[in-house]
Write a protein that holds these residues in place. Structure first.
Motif, PDB file in Angstrom:
ATOM      1  N   ILE A   1      -9.679 -11.176   9.290  1.00  0.00           N
ATOM      2  CA  ILE A   1     -10.800 -10.366   9.771  1.00  0.00           C
ATOM      3  C   ILE A   1     -10.751 -10.254  11.296  1.00  0.00           C
ATOM      4  CG2 ILE A   1     -13.322 -10.266   9.968  1.00  0.00           C
ATOM      5  CD1 ILE A   1     -13.395 -11.709   7.219  1.00  0.00           C
ATOM      6  N   LEU A   2     -10.422 -11.364  11.948  1.00  0.00           N
ATOM      7  CA  LEU A   2     -10.391 -11.379  13.412  1.00  0.00           C
ATOM      8  C   LEU A   2      -9.042 -10.964  13.992  1.00  0.00           C
ATOM      9  CD1 LEU A   2     -12.243 -14.762  13.981  1.00  0.00           C
ATOM     10  CD2 LEU A   2     -13.187 -12.469  14.226  1.00  0.00           C
ATOM     11  N   HIS A   3      -7.952 -11.377  13.334  1.00  0.00           N
ATOM     12  CA  HIS A   3      -6.608 -11.151  13.872  1.00  0.00           C
ATOM     13  C   HIS A   3      -5.667 -10.642  12.781  1.00  0.00           C
ATOM     14  CE1 HIS A   3      -7.899 -13.275  17.457  1.00  0.00           C
ATOM     15  NE2 HIS A   3      -8.281 -14.294  16.700  1.00  0.00           N
ATOM     16  N   PRO A   4      -5.861  -9.419  12.305  1.00  0.00           N
ATOM     17  CA  PRO A   4      -5.012  -8.916  11.218  1.00  0.00           C
ATOM     18  C   PRO A   4      -3.535  -8.839  11.593  1.00  0.00           C
ATOM     19  CG  PRO A   4      -6.442  -7.175  12.063  1.00  0.00           C
ATOM     20  CD  PRO A   4      -6.872  -8.448  12.710  1.00  0.00           C
ATOM     21  N   ASN A   5      -3.234  -8.586  12.855  1.00  0.00           N
ATOM     22  CA  ASN A   5      -1.825  -8.498  13.252  1.00  0.00           C
ATOM     23  C   ASN A   5      -1.127  -9.847  13.170  1.00  0.00           C
ATOM     24  OD1 ASN A   5      -2.010  -5.765  13.702  1.00  0.00           O
ATOM     25  ND2 ASN A   5      -2.574  -6.017  15.844  1.00  0.00           N
TER      26      ASN A   5
ATOM     27  N   ILE B   1      -4.309 -10.727  -2.642  1.00  0.00           N
ATOM     28  CA  ILE B   1      -4.501  -9.275  -2.650  1.00  0.00           C
ATOM     29  C   ILE B   1      -5.534  -8.869  -1.606  1.00  0.00           C
ATOM     30  CG2 ILE B   1      -5.440  -7.364  -4.009  1.00  0.00           C
ATOM     31  CD1 ILE B   1      -4.087  -8.693  -6.468  1.00  0.00           C
ATOM     32  N   MET B   2      -6.647  -9.573  -1.568  1.00  0.00           N
ATOM     33  CA  MET B   2      -7.695  -9.246  -0.597  1.00  0.00           C
ATOM     34  C   MET B   2      -7.182  -9.361   0.841  1.00  0.00           C
ATOM     35  SD  MET B   2     -10.926 -11.068  -2.509  1.00  0.00           S
ATOM     36  CE  MET B   2     -11.846 -11.213  -1.019  1.00  0.00           C
ATOM     37  N   THR B   3      -6.393 -10.378   1.107  1.00  0.00           N
ATOM     38  CA  THR B   3      -5.844 -10.573   2.445  1.00  0.00           C
ATOM     39  C   THR B   3      -4.845  -9.475   2.787  1.00  0.00           C
ATOM     40  OG1 THR B   3      -6.133 -12.953   2.170  1.00  0.00           O
ATOM     41  CG2 THR B   3      -4.711 -12.235   3.967  1.00  0.00           C
ATOM     42  N   LEU B   4      -4.012  -9.118   1.813  1.00  0.00           N
ATOM     43  CA  LEU B   4      -3.042  -8.050   2.048  1.00  0.00           C
ATOM     44  C   LEU B   4      -3.730  -6.716   2.305  1.00  0.00           C
ATOM     45  CD1 LEU B   4      -0.404  -9.081  -0.602  1.00  0.00           C
ATOM     46  CD2 LEU B   4      -0.016  -8.933   1.863  1.00  0.00           C
TER      47      LEU B   4
ATOM     48  N   GLY C   1      -2.482  -4.983   5.549  1.00  0.00           N
ATOM     49  CA  GLY C   1      -1.419  -4.043   5.215  1.00  0.00           C
ATOM     50  C   GLY C   1      -1.471  -2.765   6.017  1.00  0.00           C
ATOM     51  N   ASN C   2      -0.318  -2.128   6.055  1.00  0.00           N
ATOM     52  CA  ASN C   2      -0.238  -0.817   6.695  1.00  0.00           C
ATOM     53  C   ASN C   2       0.027   0.230   5.616  1.00  0.00           C
ATOM     54  OD1 ASN C   2       2.497  -1.026   6.092  1.00  0.00           O
ATOM     55  ND2 ASN C   2       2.978  -1.834   8.107  1.00  0.00           N
ATOM     56  N   GLU C   3       0.126   1.455   6.008  1.00  0.00           N
ATOM     57  CA  GLU C   3       0.256   2.553   5.048  1.00  0.00           C
ATOM     58  C   GLU C   3       1.499   2.404   4.173  1.00  0.00           C
ATOM     59  OE1 GLU C   3       0.607   7.388   5.174  1.00  0.00           O
ATOM     60  OE2 GLU C   3      -0.402   6.353   6.812  1.00  0.00           O
ATOM     61  N   SER C   4       2.591   1.973   4.756  1.00  0.00           N
ATOM     62  CA  SER C   4       3.827   1.865   3.987  1.00  0.00           C
ATOM     63  C   SER C   4       3.791   0.727   2.960  1.00  0.00           C
ATOM     64  CB  SER C   4       5.022   1.676   4.930  1.00  0.00           C
ATOM     65  OG  SER C   4       4.894   0.462   5.635  1.00  0.00           O
TER      66      SER C   4
ATOM     67  N   ARG D   1       3.387  -0.321  -2.375  1.00  0.00           N
ATOM     68  CA  ARG D   1       3.948  -1.516  -3.016  1.00  0.00           C
ATOM     69  C   ARG D   1       2.824  -2.433  -3.491  1.00  0.00           C
ATOM     70  NH1 ARG D   1       6.898  -2.944   1.019  1.00  0.00           N
ATOM     71  NH2 ARG D   1       5.635  -4.661   1.770  1.00  0.00           N
ATOM     72  N   LEU D   2       1.782  -2.557  -2.688  1.00  0.00           N
ATOM     73  CA  LEU D   2       0.655  -3.415  -3.043  1.00  0.00           C
ATOM     74  C   LEU D   2      -0.081  -2.864  -4.257  1.00  0.00           C
ATOM     75  CD1 LEU D   2      -1.110  -5.848  -2.465  1.00  0.00           C
ATOM     76  CD2 LEU D   2      -2.351  -4.475  -0.798  1.00  0.00           C
ATOM     77  N   LEU D   3      -0.274  -1.571  -4.319  1.00  0.00           N
ATOM     78  CA  LEU D   3      -0.964  -0.974  -5.467  1.00  0.00           C
ATOM     79  C   LEU D   3      -0.197  -1.213  -6.764  1.00  0.00           C
ATOM     80  CD1 LEU D   3      -2.276   2.339  -3.910  1.00  0.00           C
ATOM     81  CD2 LEU D   3      -3.609   0.348  -4.613  1.00  0.00           C
ATOM     82  N   LYS D   4       1.128  -1.168  -6.712  1.00  0.00           N
ATOM     83  CA  LYS D   4       1.934  -1.468  -7.903  1.00  0.00           C
ATOM     84  C   LYS D   4       1.754  -2.928  -8.307  1.00  0.00           C
ATOM     85  CE  LYS D   4       5.351   2.049  -6.917  1.00  0.00           C
ATOM     86  NZ  LYS D   4       6.697   2.324  -6.449  1.00  0.00           N
ATOM     87  N   SER D   5       1.726  -3.803  -7.330  1.00  0.00           N
ATOM     88  CA  SER D   5       1.532  -5.223  -7.618  1.00  0.00           C
ATOM     89  C   SER D   5       0.152  -5.492  -8.198  1.00  0.00           C
ATOM     90  CB  SER D   5       1.707  -6.056  -6.344  1.00  0.00           C
ATOM     91  OG  SER D   5       3.002  -5.944  -5.843  1.00  0.00           O
ATOM     92  N   ILE D   6      -0.843  -4.783  -7.702  1.00  0.00           N
ATOM     93  CA  ILE D   6      -2.210  -4.962  -8.213  1.00  0.00           C
ATOM     94  C   ILE D   6      -2.290  -4.511  -9.664  1.00  0.00           C
ATOM     95  CG2 ILE D   6      -4.586  -4.120  -8.006  1.00  0.00           C
ATOM     96  CD1 ILE D   6      -4.160  -4.064  -4.964  1.00  0.00           C
ATOM     97  N   SER D   7      -1.632  -3.415  -9.995  1.00  0.00           N
ATOM     98  CA  SER D   7      -1.689  -2.958 -11.385  1.00  0.00           C
ATOM     99  C   SER D   7      -1.025  -3.954 -12.327  1.00  0.00           C
ATOM    100  CB  SER D   7      -1.059  -1.569 -11.520  1.00  0.00           C
ATOM    101  OG  SER D   7       0.320  -1.609 -11.249  1.00  0.00           O
ATOM    102  N   LYS D   8       0.047  -4.599 -11.886  1.00  0.00           N
ATOM    103  CA  LYS D   8       0.682  -5.649 -12.699  1.00  0.00           C
ATOM    104  C   LYS D   8      -0.250  -6.851 -12.820  1.00  0.00           C
ATOM    105  CE  LYS D   8       5.397  -4.479 -11.439  1.00  0.00           C
ATOM    106  NZ  LYS D   8       6.585  -4.906 -10.688  1.00  0.00           N
ATOM    107  N   PHE D   9      -0.913  -7.198 -11.727  1.00  0.00           N
ATOM    108  CA  PHE D   9      -1.818  -8.341 -11.692  1.00  0.00           C
ATOM    109  C   PHE D   9      -2.974  -8.133 -12.679  1.00  0.00           C
ATOM    110  CE2 PHE D   9      -5.663 -10.328  -9.895  1.00  0.00           C
ATOM    111  CZ  PHE D   9      -5.250 -11.640  -9.807  1.00  0.00           C
ATOM    112  N   ILE D  10      -3.514  -6.925 -12.701  1.00  0.00           N
ATOM    113  CA  ILE D  10      -4.636  -6.624 -13.579  1.00  0.00           C
ATOM    114  C   ILE D  10      -4.226  -6.638 -15.038  1.00  0.00           C
ATOM    115  CG2 ILE D  10      -6.275  -4.794 -14.231  1.00  0.00           C
ATOM    116  CD1 ILE D  10      -6.427  -4.090 -11.241  1.00  0.00           C
TER     117      ILE D  10
END
Length: 90
Positions: A36-40, A65-68, A72-75, A79-88
């Motif tokens: 929240i304070l230092h995402p970079n 997932i919440m942290t990512l 995360g950036n646009e690119s 990849r994250l959305l694919k991982s979330i669908s597998k997770f669900i």
């Protein structure tokens, strides 16, 4: 300030791959709050966090997932959305 956090980064990196679920959970929770304070700063842990999405402990996967999403950036979002669908689907 980021300078205060930098010395702890190597310890946090090691804790992400710990065999103990409690250590992984504590590390991901700490990184989530720090994002929240230092995402970079936390973004350098994204690879390790992505590996935790499939963790047997669902809370660790959810926090990863919440942290990512915070760091995360646009690119990386596709990849994250694919991982979330597998997770669900588990």
């Amino acid at each position: 300030s980021p300078e205060v956090v930098l010395p702890a980064m190597s310890v946090l990196q090691l804790s992400l791959s710990s065999m103990r679920p409690t250590s992984r959970l504590a590390t991901v929770k700490l990184l989530s709050g720090l994002a929240i304070l230092h995402p970079n700063l936390v973004a350098r842990f994204n690879e390790g966090l992505e590996a935790l999405i499939g963790d047997s402990n669902r809370l660790i996967g959810t926090l990863a997932i919440m942290t990512l999403l915070k760091t995360g950036n646009e690119s990386s979002m596709d990849r994250l959305l694919k991982s979330i669908s597998k997770f669900i689907s588990f």
